[in-house]
Design a protein around this motif. Structure first.
Motif, PDB file in Angstrom:
ATOM      1  N   LEU A  76       0.853  -1.187   0.000  1.00  0.00           N
ATOM      2  CA  LEU A  76       0.000   0.000   0.000  1.00  0.00           C
ATOM      3  C   LEU A  76       0.891   1.238   0.000  1.00  0.00           C
ATOM      4  O   LEU A  76       1.789   1.378   0.831  1.00  0.00           O
ATOM      5  CB  LEU A  76      -0.903   0.002   1.231  1.00  0.00           C
ATOM      6  N   MET A  77       0.629   2.135  -0.947  1.00  0.00           N
ATOM      7  CA  MET A  77       1.397   3.367  -1.063  1.00  0.00           C
ATOM      8  C   MET A  77       0.511   4.576  -0.820  1.00  0.00           C
ATOM      9  O   MET A  77      -0.665   4.582  -1.203  1.00  0.00           O
ATOM     10  CB  MET A  77       2.028   3.488  -2.456  1.00  0.00           C
ATOM     11  N   GLY A  78       1.087   5.590  -0.174  1.00  0.00           N
ATOM     12  CA  GLY A  78       0.372   6.837   0.051  1.00  0.00           C
ATOM     13  C   GLY A  78       1.169   8.000  -0.511  1.00  0.00           C
ATOM     14  O   GLY A  78       2.397   7.935  -0.611  1.00  0.00           O
ATOM     15  N   LYS A  79       0.461   9.086  -0.851  1.00  0.00           N
ATOM     16  CA  LYS A  79       1.133  10.256  -1.426  1.00  0.00           C
ATOM     17  C   LYS A  79       1.854  11.072  -0.354  1.00  0.00           C
ATOM     18  O   LYS A  79       3.002  11.452  -0.508  1.00  0.00           O
ATOM     19  CB  LYS A  79       0.104  11.125  -2.165  1.00  0.00           C
ATOM     20  N   ASN A  80       1.175  11.343   0.741  1.00  0.00           N
ATOM     21  CA  ASN A  80       1.778  12.125   1.833  1.00  0.00           C
ATOM     22  C   ASN A  80       1.410  11.497   3.175  1.00  0.00           C
ATOM     23  O   ASN A  80       0.699  12.097   3.988  1.00  0.00           O
ATOM     24  CB  ASN A  80       1.298  13.580   1.778  1.00  0.00           C
ATOM     25  N   PRO A  81       1.858  10.269   3.403  1.00  0.00           N
ATOM     26  CA  PRO A  81       1.454   9.568   4.634  1.00  0.00           C
ATOM     27  C   PRO A  81       2.141  10.122   5.875  1.00  0.00           C
ATOM     28  O   PRO A  81       3.242  10.668   5.809  1.00  0.00           O
ATOM     29  CB  PRO A  81       1.918   8.134   4.357  1.00  0.00           C
ATOM     30  N   THR A  82       1.453   9.992   7.006  1.00  0.00           N
ATOM     31  CA  THR A  82       2.075  10.357   8.278  1.00  0.00           C
ATOM     32  C   THR A  82       2.923   9.182   8.758  1.00  0.00           C
ATOM     33  O   THR A  82       2.779   8.057   8.287  1.00  0.00           O
ATOM     34  CB  THR A  82       1.009  10.670   9.336  1.00  0.00           C
ATOM     35  N   LYS A  83       3.802   9.462   9.684  1.00  0.00           N
ATOM     36  CA  LYS A  83       4.659   8.414  10.226  1.00  0.00           C
ATOM     37  C   LYS A  83       4.536   8.417  11.747  1.00  0.00           C
ATOM     38  O   LYS A  83       4.713   9.467  12.360  1.00  0.00           O
ATOM     39  CB  LYS A  83       6.108   8.648   9.803  1.00  0.00           C
ATOM     40  N   PRO A  84       4.244   7.283  12.381  1.00  0.00           N
ATOM     41  CA  PRO A  84       3.943   6.010  11.731  1.00  0.00           C
ATOM     42  C   PRO A  84       2.555   6.008  11.091  1.00  0.00           C
ATOM     43  O   PRO A  84       1.661   6.745  11.522  1.00  0.00           O
ATOM     44  CB  PRO A  84       4.005   5.013  12.891  1.00  0.00           C
ATOM     45  N   PHE A  85       2.381   5.153  10.088  1.00  0.00           N
ATOM     46  CA  PHE A  85       1.124   5.094   9.346  1.00  0.00           C
ATOM     47  C   PHE A  85       0.009   4.527  10.223  1.00  0.00           C
ATOM     48  O   PHE A  85       0.196   3.572  10.964  1.00  0.00           O
ATOM     49  CB  PHE A  85       1.299   4.219   8.106  1.00  0.00           C
ATOM     50  N   ASP A  86      -1.147   5.138  10.121  1.00  0.00           N
ATOM     51  CA  ASP A  86      -2.350   4.678  10.817  1.00  0.00           C
ATOM     52  C   ASP A  86      -3.407   4.399   9.745  1.00  0.00           C
ATOM     53  O   ASP A  86      -3.691   5.250   8.910  1.00  0.00           O
ATOM     54  CB  ASP A  86      -2.851   5.769  11.776  1.00  0.00           C
ATOM     55  N   TRP A  87      -3.992   3.201   9.795  1.00  0.00           N
ATOM     56  CA  TRP A  87      -4.964   2.825   8.771  1.00  0.00           C
ATOM     57  C   TRP A  87      -6.179   3.759   8.740  1.00  0.00           C
ATOM     58  O   TRP A  87      -6.871   3.848   7.727  1.00  0.00           O
ATOM     59  CB  TRP A  87      -5.409   1.375   8.976  1.00  0.00           C
ATOM     60  N   GLU A 147      -9.448  -5.292   0.425  1.00  0.00           N
ATOM     61  CA  GLU A 147     -10.668  -5.036   1.169  1.00  0.00           C
ATOM     62  C   GLU A 147     -10.690  -5.796   2.493  1.00  0.00           C
ATOM     63  O   GLU A 147     -11.210  -5.293   3.499  1.00  0.00           O
ATOM     64  CB  GLU A 147     -11.874  -5.402   0.301  1.00  0.00           C
ATOM     65  N   THR A 148     -10.106  -6.991   2.498  1.00  0.00           N
ATOM     66  CA  THR A 148     -10.020  -7.756   3.746  1.00  0.00           C
ATOM     67  C   THR A 148      -9.126  -7.038   4.749  1.00  0.00           C
ATOM     68  O   THR A 148      -9.456  -6.943   5.938  1.00  0.00           O
ATOM     69  CB  THR A 148      -9.479  -9.170   3.472  1.00  0.00           C
ATOM     70  N   ALA A 149      -7.984  -6.519   4.283  1.00  0.00           N
ATOM     71  CA  ALA A 149      -7.075  -5.779   5.168  1.00  0.00           C
ATOM     72  C   ALA A 149      -7.759  -4.542   5.737  1.00  0.00           C
ATOM     73  O   ALA A 149      -7.605  -4.218   6.920  1.00  0.00           O
ATOM     74  CB  ALA A 149      -5.816  -5.385   4.405  1.00  0.00           C
ATOM     75  N   ILE A 150      -8.517  -3.847   4.896  1.00  0.00           N
ATOM     76  CA  ILE A 150      -9.234  -2.650   5.350  1.00  0.00           C
ATOM     77  C   ILE A 150     -10.236  -3.016   6.452  1.00  0.00           C
ATOM     78  O   ILE A 150     -10.319  -2.345   7.483  1.00  0.00           O
ATOM     79  CB  ILE A 150      -9.958  -1.981   4.165  1.00  0.00           C
ATOM     80  N   LYS A 151     -10.977  -4.107   6.261  1.00  0.00           N
ATOM     81  CA  LYS A 151     -11.962  -4.537   7.250  1.00  0.00           C
ATOM     82  C   LYS A 151     -11.296  -4.929   8.566  1.00  0.00           C
ATOM     83  O   LYS A 151     -11.845  -4.676   9.646  1.00  0.00           O
ATOM     84  CB  LYS A 151     -12.773  -5.717   6.713  1.00  0.00           C
ATOM     85  N   GLN A 152     -10.125  -5.548   8.463  1.00  0.00           N
ATOM     86  CA  GLN A 152      -9.423  -5.979   9.680  1.00  0.00           C
ATOM     87  C   GLN A 152      -8.991  -4.800  10.544  1.00  0.00           C
ATOM     88  O   GLN A 152      -8.687  -4.977  11.728  1.00  0.00           O
ATOM     89  CB  GLN A 152      -8.214  -6.840   9.298  1.00  0.00           C
ATOM     90  N   HIS A 153      -9.012  -3.607   9.962  1.00  0.00           N
ATOM     91  CA  HIS A 153      -8.655  -2.412  10.727  1.00  0.00           C
ATOM     92  C   HIS A 153      -9.896  -1.591  11.103  1.00  0.00           C
ATOM     93  O   HIS A 153      -9.794  -0.407  11.407  1.00  0.00           O
ATOM     94  CB  HIS A 153      -7.664  -1.561   9.946  1.00  0.00           C
ATOM     95  N   GLY A 154     -11.056  -2.255  11.087  1.00  0.00           N
ATOM     96  CA  GLY A 154     -12.277  -1.621  11.571  1.00  0.00           C
ATOM     97  C   GLY A 154     -12.928  -0.647  10.615  1.00  0.00           C
ATOM     98  O   GLY A 154     -13.812   0.119  11.017  1.00  0.00           O
ATOM     99  N   LEU A 155     -12.529  -0.676   9.356  1.00  0.00           N
ATOM    100  CA  LEU A 155     -13.118   0.216   8.355  1.00  0.00           C
ATOM    101  C   LEU A 155     -13.988  -0.576   7.389  1.00  0.00           C
ATOM    102  O   LEU A 155     -13.786  -1.773   7.179  1.00  0.00           O
ATOM    103  CB  LEU A 155     -12.009   0.947   7.580  1.00  0.00           C
ATOM    104  N   ASP A 156     -14.950   0.095   6.793  1.00  0.00           N
ATOM    105  CA  ASP A 156     -15.848  -0.528   5.835  1.00  0.00           C
ATOM    106  C   ASP A 156     -15.379  -0.156   4.428  1.00  0.00           C
ATOM    107  O   ASP A 156     -15.460   1.012   4.036  1.00  0.00           O
ATOM    108  CB  ASP A 156     -17.283  -0.030   6.051  1.00  0.00           C
ATOM    109  N   PRO A 157     -14.882  -1.137   3.654  1.00  0.00           N
ATOM    110  CA  PRO A 157     -14.386  -0.824   2.317  1.00  0.00           C
ATOM    111  C   PRO A 157     -15.457  -0.325   1.356  1.00  0.00           C
ATOM    112  O   PRO A 157     -15.138   0.264   0.321  1.00  0.00           O
ATOM    113  CB  PRO A 157     -13.784  -2.153   1.836  1.00  0.00           C
ATOM    114  N   ASP A 158     -16.727  -0.557   1.710  1.00  0.00           N
ATOM    115  CA  ASP A 158     -17.822  -0.100   0.855  1.00  0.00           C
ATOM    116  C   ASP A 158     -18.287   1.310   1.190  1.00  0.00           C
ATOM    117  O   ASP A 158     -18.922   1.971   0.372  1.00  0.00           O
ATOM    118  CB  ASP A 158     -19.014  -1.064   0.968  1.00  0.00           C
ATOM    119  N   LYS A 159     -17.958   1.796   2.408  1.00  0.00           N
ATOM    120  CA  LYS A 159     -18.471   3.097   2.845  1.00  0.00           C
ATOM    121  C   LYS A 159     -17.374   4.083   3.248  1.00  0.00           C
ATOM    122  O   LYS A 159     -17.508   5.282   3.010  1.00  0.00           O
ATOM    123  CB  LYS A 159     -19.427   2.909   4.029  1.00  0.00           C
TER     124      LYS A 159
END
Length: 344
Positions: free
Chosen positions: A129-140, A162-174
């Motif tokens: 996963l790549m970000g343009k201007n991520p903070t350090k340390p990265f937080d999902w 999408e599975t990784a996103i869900k594992q961090h408490g986020l909804d990949p659909d919303k």
């Protein structure tokens, strides 16, 4: 169109006689020359994309492991799991390296040609996963409300992300906007043009983006999801029945390469794969190999475990790509006979 619909379309709308005759014709032509004869057996092989993630395969080719087994492998890059599966179903390829989800889809379709995994190459997702201007340390939580460039809907990269996103408490659909309609060849350009906030890339593309100042790697999708075979060598039931000796030889060559990769230095490995990555320097290859190695992405044996396939189908069901009653039994999805023959 999602990869699921794409595969269903090519499986359902291909005339029965045409699919079978093409696949059979290819198999008959191939069976004329036995393995280990003076003239090697030709095998038409397609990889899904070109990536350092598939390094053991390039090592096997470069080191002559397939030739030692009496196989002459013709390599082609299909640029997508759907295209690789289409080549396999139409008889245009004998063996393909694609996501195992494609065989789940095909085995649930009305296609007269069924496919099966016979050897594993990658132990989990190799996308970063790549970000343009991520903070350090990265937080999902940073990705909430952002756009993420993925791959075709229903493909392994998309499902794992999408599975990784869900594992961090986020909804990949919303909670995020996932862009999945950009073709493999156009992804780098889309990222460089700042069309999305985050994206997933394999090596060496991820390192190339960092070198160009176009983002930073913030996470490994495979590390988040855990061990689940991401890409596997796949063929048809018909080819398995007609050419078991070819597939056993293939699996033996892959196992030999897998063992070599575990102990070889990054510098030696870079020398074995550099011809497959023109324009990428030895130093850049070594850097990419060093980034991948600690992630344990490369399988140590070609055996595809039942637990991994159960978890994959759990992920497909969770994402609404597979109904619970469509789960494919392990024995129907994977032929373990070749891996068991060549490993201690």
């Amino acid at each position: 169109m999602s990869i699921l619909k794409s595969i269903q379309k090519l499986a359902l709308h291909r005339p029965f006689q045409v699919v079978v005759s093409i696949a059979t014709a290819g198999a008959v032509a191939l069976s004329v020359t036995p393995v280990n004869a003076a003239s090697p057996t030709k095998v038409r092989y397609q990889e899904v994309v070109r990536s350092i993630l598939y390094m053991p395969m390039y090592v096997a080719l470069n080191q002559g492991y397939f030739m030692d087994e009496g196989l002459d492998v013709a390599l082609k890059t299909s640029q997508g799991t759907d295209k690789g599966m289409a080549a396999l179903l139409s008889g245009g390829a004998d063996v393909v390296l694609i996501g195992p989800e494609a065989s789940v889809y095909v085995n649930n379709s009305e296609s007269p040609v069924k496919t099966r995994l016979f050897a594993g190459l990658t132990a989990t997702d190799g996308f970063l996963l790549m970000g343009k201007n991520p903070t350090k340390p990265f937080d999902w939580n940073e990705i909430k409300g952002k756009t993420i460039m993925s791959f075709r809907q229903g493909s392994s990269p998309d499902v794992f992300l999408e599975t990784a996103i869900k594992q961090h408490g986020l909804d990949p659909d919303k909670d995020v906007k996932i862009i999945s309609n950009i073709g493999p060849a156009a992804r780098a350009g889309a990222w460089m043009a700042d069309r999305t906030d985050y994206a997933i890339f394999l090596e060496p593309e991820a390192s190339n983006m960092e070198k160009a100042g176009k983002g930073e790697v913030v996470a490994s999708i495979g590390q988040e999801v855990g061990p689940v075979d991401f890409t596997s060598f796949t063929t048809t039931d018909d080819y398995i029945a007609k050419h078991p000796e070819v597939l056993e030889a293939w699996t033996r060559a892959i196992y030999r390469a897998q063992q070599y990769v575990q102990t070889a230095t990054p510098e030696d490995l870079a020398k074995h794969i550099d011809s497959y990555f023109p324009g990428v320097s030895q130093a850049e290859l070594v850097k990419a190999i060093n980034r991948y190695r600690p992630l344990n992405l490369w399988k140590k044996t070609p055996l595809i475990e039942q637990g991994a396939m159960e978890k994959l189908q759990d992920m497909l069901i969770d994402r609404g790509l597979l109904k619970p009653d469509q789960r494919i039994p392990y024995e129907q999805l994977v032929d373990v006979s070749f891996a068991k023959k060549v490993t201690p």
